[in-house]
Design a protein around this motif. Structure first.
Motif, PDB file in Angstrom:
ATOM      1  N   ILE A 209       0.837  -1.194   0.000  1.00  0.00           N
ATOM      2  CA  ILE A 209       0.000   0.000   0.000  1.00  0.00           C
ATOM      3  C   ILE A 209       0.872   1.244   0.000  1.00  0.00           C
ATOM      4  CG2 ILE A 209      -1.703   1.290   1.292  1.00  0.00           C
ATOM      5  CD1 ILE A 209      -2.789  -1.397   2.225  1.00  0.00           C
ATOM      6  N   ASN A 210       1.938   1.198   0.758  1.00  0.00           N
ATOM      7  CA  ASN A 210       2.823   2.364   0.774  1.00  0.00           C
ATOM      8  C   ASN A 210       4.224   1.932   1.174  1.00  0.00           C
ATOM      9  OD1 ASN A 210       3.319   5.041   0.386  1.00  0.00           O
ATOM     10  ND2 ASN A 210       2.923   5.605   2.519  1.00  0.00           N
TER      11      ASN A 210
ATOM     12  N   PHE B 123       1.506  -3.198   4.170  1.00  0.00           N
ATOM     13  CA  PHE B 123       0.517  -3.996   3.446  1.00  0.00           C
ATOM     14  C   PHE B 123      -0.812  -3.870   4.186  1.00  0.00           C
ATOM     15  CE2 PHE B 123       4.555  -5.796   2.426  1.00  0.00           C
ATOM     16  CZ  PHE B 123       4.451  -6.221   1.126  1.00  0.00           C
ATOM     17  N   LYS B 124      -1.810  -4.564   3.666  1.00  0.00           N
ATOM     18  CA  LYS B 124      -3.125  -4.431   4.271  1.00  0.00           C
ATOM     19  C   LYS B 124      -3.091  -4.912   5.733  1.00  0.00           C
ATOM     20  CE  LYS B 124      -7.980  -5.257   3.297  1.00  0.00           C
ATOM     21  NZ  LYS B 124      -8.288  -6.069   4.481  1.00  0.00           N
TER      22      LYS B 124
ATOM     23  N   GLU C  53      -5.638  -1.303  12.138  1.00  0.00           N
ATOM     24  CA  GLU C  53      -5.411  -0.692  10.846  1.00  0.00           C
ATOM     25  C   GLU C  53      -4.220   0.271  10.888  1.00  0.00           C
ATOM     26  OE1 GLU C  53      -8.470   1.562   8.921  1.00  0.00           O
ATOM     27  OE2 GLU C  53      -8.404   0.180   7.244  1.00  0.00           O
ATOM     28  N   LEU C  54      -4.233   1.083  11.925  1.00  0.00           N
ATOM     29  CA  LEU C  54      -3.249   2.144  12.005  1.00  0.00           C
ATOM     30  C   LEU C  54      -2.343   1.854  13.192  1.00  0.00           C
ATOM     31  CD1 LEU C  54      -3.188   4.705  10.281  1.00  0.00           C
ATOM     32  CD2 LEU C  54      -4.141   5.916  12.220  1.00  0.00           C
TER      33      LEU C  54
ATOM     34  N   SER D 269      -4.940   9.546   3.155  1.00  0.00           N
ATOM     35  CA  SER D 269      -4.572   8.262   3.731  1.00  0.00           C
ATOM     36  C   SER D 269      -4.354   7.251   2.611  1.00  0.00           C
ATOM     37  CB  SER D 269      -5.690   7.784   4.650  1.00  0.00           C
ATOM     38  OG  SER D 269      -5.605   6.394   4.797  1.00  0.00           O
ATOM     39  N   VAL D 270      -3.302   6.429   2.765  1.00  0.00           N
ATOM     40  CA  VAL D 270      -3.079   5.431   1.724  1.00  0.00           C
ATOM     41  C   VAL D 270      -4.019   4.256   1.902  1.00  0.00           C
ATOM     42  CG1 VAL D 270      -0.691   5.978   1.244  1.00  0.00           C
ATOM     43  CG2 VAL D 270      -1.216   4.443   3.113  1.00  0.00           C
ATOM     44  N   LEU D 271      -4.600   4.120   3.086  1.00  0.00           N
ATOM     45  CA  LEU D 271      -5.480   2.984   3.329  1.00  0.00           C
ATOM     46  C   LEU D 271      -6.881   3.264   2.818  1.00  0.00           C
ATOM     47  CD1 LEU D 271      -4.285   2.281   6.956  1.00  0.00           C
ATOM     48  CD2 LEU D 271      -3.722   0.946   4.930  1.00  0.00           C
ATOM     49  N   SER D 272      -7.436   4.394   3.231  1.00  0.00           N
ATOM     50  CA  SER D 272      -8.821   4.654   2.886  1.00  0.00           C
ATOM     51  C   SER D 272      -8.983   5.798   1.898  1.00  0.00           C
ATOM     52  CB  SER D 272      -9.590   5.003   4.165  1.00  0.00           C
ATOM     53  OG  SER D 272      -9.003   6.172   4.720  1.00  0.00           O
TER      54      SER D 272
END
Lengths: 939, 184
Positions: free
Chosen positions: A693-694, A717-718, A781-782, A897-900
């Protein structure tokens, strides 16, 4: 020999070039004659050299024959002929296959020749010696270096300098003699009477002590790896009055510059002496000092106080008024460099700069304007632009391009001034004469403004519509049509543009018609005017009968896509008509290349484009804005805009190191990241983690001089996090086996991460670099955590012959502590662009405020750089540069955010006082946790 | 901190054609293949053509061109150019350029023009050779440069008395014939 040829021979050189074969034959005949006719020989040599100078080449056998017969002329003891012989030997040595035969004659001249030919003989040695024979000249060069005759000594120093790459060892043996050349003030002896008759006139040489310059240059090359020796040399020369030659003095300033680049702390030691040279009688020295200190202070702003810096500006200011063109030119180049980073420092020179706008040297006037554009502030931009409007119509295209580039940077710096800038650009575009390249630059500047200053859209698009009615360049028309298609549908009155675009379809050639069709299609889906769709479809239907294939095809495709878009089941149509994302081109290229090269099943598996990084439009803008901010720093305006050249690039990268904290080498970084990611995903254990993801930038975890140089990269990653440690073994003769890194959480109890496994490096030979991975499972998640890291390895001695460890060697287990690695909120964020920061900031729901106090002695700029790196956000509205004249600053950062993909904005106010720097961070975002983590973890 | 600060010296005529041209590469180093300005005559000619266009009747004295600092001076039908490293101190290059043009003025005592340069090509070559060695500035004082330039040797008529009268007669005869051939 007929009368005719004789005549021709007498007027050697007038008119056209002499014939190559005639010259060759004449040379071969005359040089081999006995007795030698010196006059004819010299004329022939001069004709031969004239041919060579004009690029006429002789085949190797002829060149060798010429070289051989010319070396026969050594038998004749005429110095006037001898000088010409040396010229010919130097030119022919590159073409002839055997040059050694001349060596002994030359060496004889070095020993016994007259003072007149000795320097020529010495300098010819450069051409006839090679690795195996250079040592034989040691004694000759040594005694020539100490010669009392300035020309002989200089010649010997220069020859030694030229021979350095092949015989440094030999030359080192007389380093002491060379060093004496610095302090020895050699005077020209009077020219002996019999020599006068040979010379071209009665000229009396003045001793300029050039040997000092040559000696310093040579000594530097011999000692450059020894910092202490250079330091000693520089302080000796700086504090004594032995140097009489201005070139030598400039050389000392360069010596100091070289030292400062190695160790900035030395600046204290040299500051006084450097500043005192600002009033040196030689302008060259003044210029060099100003150049050195200004570049130095841009890299180390804290070491040069503003007051000291102002001395330099004062000196430069006074030099702007000198009559000598090259002085003014040099000063402007320095000012231009300063203006790129801290324009306010040189604002005092504005009056002088304004008078230079009318300088007859266009380089100077252009520099003056570009500097003024940089030092300009919101209040005087309008008046400045009106001055340029008058000027720009009577300079050549090259200069226009430089000015337009400067204006383009200006528009990014002063977005609020867009109106006058756009007016100027449009005026130039419509009314100025100029070639494609120039007009293209203008259009590019305009496109920039449209994409970064959304308010300007309507006015610009309307003016461009006018412009394309009467534009002679296809390339530019196509670009504008594309822009209209991209931006037009989102304006308040899209129908206006449809008319203009359709006009092009009716009037222009097929290239433009095709571009217009694509642009038209984009209007069909506009939300601002739903009635348009029908008209577009009818227009496209009409175009579908066009006589050109391409135009017809595009119209038909567009019609089909519009049809598709009606039933909402498929997004293909909308994606093609209005693409929402763009591929990362370098990685797409790499992937495609890879796909073509690893042709396993003759292309039965289709190319998988999903693994290529994609950017949304905002991301593309963020990247571009970043690149432009950088460009503004490194100064693409240097040089007269001729395309590229490698040198400029390498120069800008080295220059770059100093100024720019966060933005260095973004492009290369991207590529490197893609490479790391590929390597990582090729490892089986990581395949199940899914996509990265980043990835963070490499964080240096050791000092760069340490025995093991380590940097760490965080891949997110996720559900996992992977640390990649790149380890370089700098120990000579020692191999490292089973290299791994142990990562311990700072607070193991509360940790949200669970270590899964470590992939170690089997063996690192000296100078090798390898990557070791540590993988974690992520429960939240974070996750924000710090890690203490230790390097574990077994050292083994290496057999230098095989470059492998000795057999049976067991080695020692060892440990090496490296710096901690932190996962911070910034790792979940990536920079993003937004046109109107303030409005977006107000709209975001969640808010978090934090206050920090920084006690360390940092400048505002350093804090800003750190904030930008830590937050991973994109600085907007040009707030990434701290003002030099004020102790407060507001930094605006924007990211996603790279996740959401949720937005986050930071507004950071900072005030610098005697106690340190106080920061007030106000963060707003769509995601409350991310926002608060980001704000609280910022420092 | 290199001594190689001059990258080339040119003399072009009023049409931009080369009269003299020399591009320097530090000796005994590997020639950078991408720097075609040193290796390829074709690239050089194109460079000169474009440079001439940029400078002809522009009266600028110093310009930055393709990452070179160029100093030049136009005379009636020739232009002298000095191509320098763009990181070199402008005034050092100016000193070298002044030495270049002033020493040529001294050596060519009838002034700098195309005919004079072509007829005294050997003097021009020697002057430039004394100014610059492989790109190292050798000397910046015009008189010192000019004082090392030899003029073309005189035709020395020495009678070899050992060969006697007959020899002298033969020599005189051949000289006489030579003069006749020249149409004297």
């Amino acid at each position: 020999m007929s009368t005719k040829t004789y005549k021709k021979f007498e007027n050697a050189g007038s008119g056209d070039l002499p014939d190559k074969m005639t010259v060759y034959q004449d040379c071969m005949n005359t040089f081999n004659e006995s007795p030698v006719n010196p006059k004819r020989c010299r004329v022939l040599i001069s004709r031969l050299l004239r041919l060579l100078s004009n690029g006429v080449a002789f085949p190797e056998n002829e060149a060798t024959a010429l070289f051989f017969s010319i070396s026969k002329l050594f038998q004749h003891q005429n110095d006037a002929l001898r000088q010409a012989v040396y010229l010919a030997i130097k030119e022919l040595s590159g073409m002839s296959e055997d040059v050694l035969m001349a060596t002994s004659s030359i060496m004889k001249d070095v020993q016994n020749g007259s003072d007149l030919v000795k320097p020529n003989a010495i300098r010819a040695l450069t051409y006839v010696l090679d690795e195996s024979t250079a040592f034989s000249a040691e004694r000759l060069l040594k005694s020539a270096v100490v010669s009392k005759h300035p020309s002989i000594s200089s010649a010997a120093l220069c020859t030694s300098y030229n021979l350095l790459p092949i015989s440094e060892v030999t030359i080192k043996r007389f380093a002491n003699e060379a060093q004496e050349g610095i302090s020895d003030l050699k005077q020209f002896p009077s020219i002996p009477y019999d020599e006068h008759s040979l010379l071209v006139g009665e000229f009396y040489p003045n001793s300029t002590y050039m040997a000092q310059y040559h000696a310093i240059g040579l000594i530097y090359q011999l000692k450059k790896n020894d910092k202490m020796a250079i330091l000693k040399l520089a302080s000796q020369l700086a504090n004594s009055n032995t140097l009489k030659n201005q070139l030598a003095k400039v050389q000392v300033v360069k010596l100091i510059d070289d030292l400062l680049a190695r160790d900035p702390q030395l600046y204290r030691q040299f500051e006084e002496i450097l500043l005192s040279w600002l009033t040196n009688k030689h302008e060259a020295v003044q210029i060099e000092v100003a150049k050195v200190i200004s570049t130095f202070s841009l890299r180390n702003p804290r070491l040069v106080s503003p007051e000291r810096f102002s001395y330099i500006v004062t000196t430069l200011q006074s030099l702007l008024a000198v009559p000598r063109v090259s002085t003014r030119f040099a000063v402007l180049r320095i000012l231009n460099k300063i203006a790129m980073v801290s324009p306010e420092k040189i604002a005092v020179c504005n009056a002088e700069l304004e008078t230079l706008i009318n300088d007859s040297n266009r380089n100077i006037s252009t520099y003056a304007i570009t500097i003024l554009l940089k030092t300009g502030n919101a209040s005087n931009i309008a008046s400045l632009i009106s001055r340029i409007t008058r000027f720009i119509h009577d300079v050549s295209d090259d200069f226009k391009i430089i000015i337009i580039d400067a204006i383009r940077t200006l528009s990014l710096n002063f977005p609020q001034e867009w109106k006058s800038i756009v007016k100027f650009l449009i005026d130039v575009l419509k009314n100025s004469e100029g070639g494609l390249k120039f007009k293209n630059t203008v259009v590019e500047a305009i496109i920039d403004i449209v994409s970064f200053i959304p308010e300007s859209k309507d006015m610009i698009l309307e003016s461009l519509c006018d412009f394309i009615e009467d534009c002679e360049f296809n390339e530019i028309l196509v670009r504008i049509l594309h822009l209209l298609g991209k931006e037009g549908p989102y304006t308040s009155r899209p129908s206006l543009y449809v008319r203009h675009i359709y006009n092009r379809v009716v009037l222009e050639n097929s290239i433009i018609r095709s571009a217009a069709v694509v642009a038209l299609a984009k209007f069909a889906l506009t939300k601002n005017d739903p009635t348009l769709k029908e008209s577009i479809v009818s227009l496209l239907n009409r175009i579908a009968n066009d006589q050109d294939d391409e135009v017809r095809d595009r119209a038909t495709i567009a019609l089909r896509l519009i049809e598709f878009s009606e039933d909402d089941s498929t997004t293909v149509a909308t994606e093609l008509i209005e693409p929402k994302y763009f591929y990362d081109l370098p990685s797409l290229e790499a992937k495609l290349n890879n796909y073509l090269n690893t042709n396993d099943d003759s292309f039965k598996t289709p190319f998988d484009a999903s693994s290529v990084r994609r950017f949304t439009e905002d991301e593309v803008k963020a990247i571009e804005l970043k690149r432009k901010q950088e460009q503004a720093l490194t100064g693409t305006t240097e040089g007269t805009s001729e395309p590229g050249a490698k040198k400029a690039k390498s120069e800008s990268t080295t220059d770059n190191k100093g100024f720019a904290g966060p933005s260095v080498g973004e492009d290369e970084q991207e590529l490197l990241n893609t490479k790391y990611a590929e390597k990582l995903l090729a490892i089986d254990q990581f395949k199940e983690y899914g996509k990265i993801i980043n990835s963070s930038k490499p964080v240096s975890l050791t000092e760069s001089e340490a025995e093991f140089v380590v940097n760490g990269i965080k891949h997110i990653f996720k559900d996992n996090i992977v640390f990649q440690f790149n380890i370089t073994n700098t120990l000579p003769n020692v191999a490292l086996d089973n290299v791994s890194v142990t990562c311990t959480q700072e607070d193991p109890e509360a940790s949200q991460l669970e270590e899964l496994f470590t992939i170690s490096i089997d063996r690192l030979l000296p100078t090798d670099t390898g990557s070791c991975y540590v993988s974690f499972q992520k429960n939240d998640e974070l996750v924000i955590e710090g890690f203490l890291n230790n390097l574990l390895f077994t050292t083994k001695d290496v057999d230098p012959n095989t470059n492998e460890p000795y057999e049976g060697e067991e080695g020692f287990q060892d440990e090496y502590e490296i710096d901690s690695l932190y996962i911070s909120a910034g790792d979940y964020v990536t920079g993003s662009f937004i046109g109107n920061f303030d409005a977006a900031f107000d709209e975001l729901p969640a808010e978090e405020i934090a206050v920090f106090n920084i006690q360390e002695n940092l400048s505002l700029q350093e804090v800003i750089d750190k904030l930008v790196i830590n937050s991973n956000c994109l600085p907007l509205n040009n707030t990434q540069f701290a003002p030099n004249d004020s102790n407060s600053h507001t930094l605006k950062l924007f990211g996603k955010s790279v996740l959401s993909g949720s937005k986050v904005a930071l507004l950071i106010k900072m005030i610098r006082s005697s106690k340190g720097i106080a920061l007030k961070v106000q963060g707003k975002g769509e995601d409350a946790t991310l926002c608060s983590d980001l704000v609280n973890g910022l420092m | 901190m290199s001594l190689y600060s001059v990258e080339g010296i040119l003399i072009l005529d009023s049409k931009g054609e080369r009269i003299y041209g020399k591009y320097y590469n530090p000796p005994h180093t590997h020639v950078d293949e991408t720097n075609t300005l040193i290796t390829s005559n074709k690239v050089q000619l194109e460079f000169e053509k474009q440079l001439f266009k940029k400078t002809y009747k522009k009266n600028s004295e110093i310009i930055l061109y393709e990452n070179h600092l160029i100093l030049y001076k136009e005379y009636t039908d020739v232009t002298l150019y000095l191509i320098g490293d763009d990181n070199e101190n402008e005034l050092i290059l100016q000193a070298a350029f002044d030495a270049y043009k002033n020493s040529l003025e001294l050596v060519l005592n009838n002034g700098i023009d195309k005919k004079n340069i072509q007829e005294n090509y050997d003097l021009v070559l020697l002057t430039i050779d004394e100014l610059c060695d492989n790109g190292i500035i050798l000397e910046t004082d015009p008189a010192s440069i000019a004082s090392r330039v030899t003029k073309a040797p005189e035709e020395n008529i020495t009678l070899d008395l050992d060969k006697g009268l007959l020899g002298a007669w033969g020599f005189a005869k051949s000289k006489f014939q030579e003069r006749l051939q020249q149409g004297l």
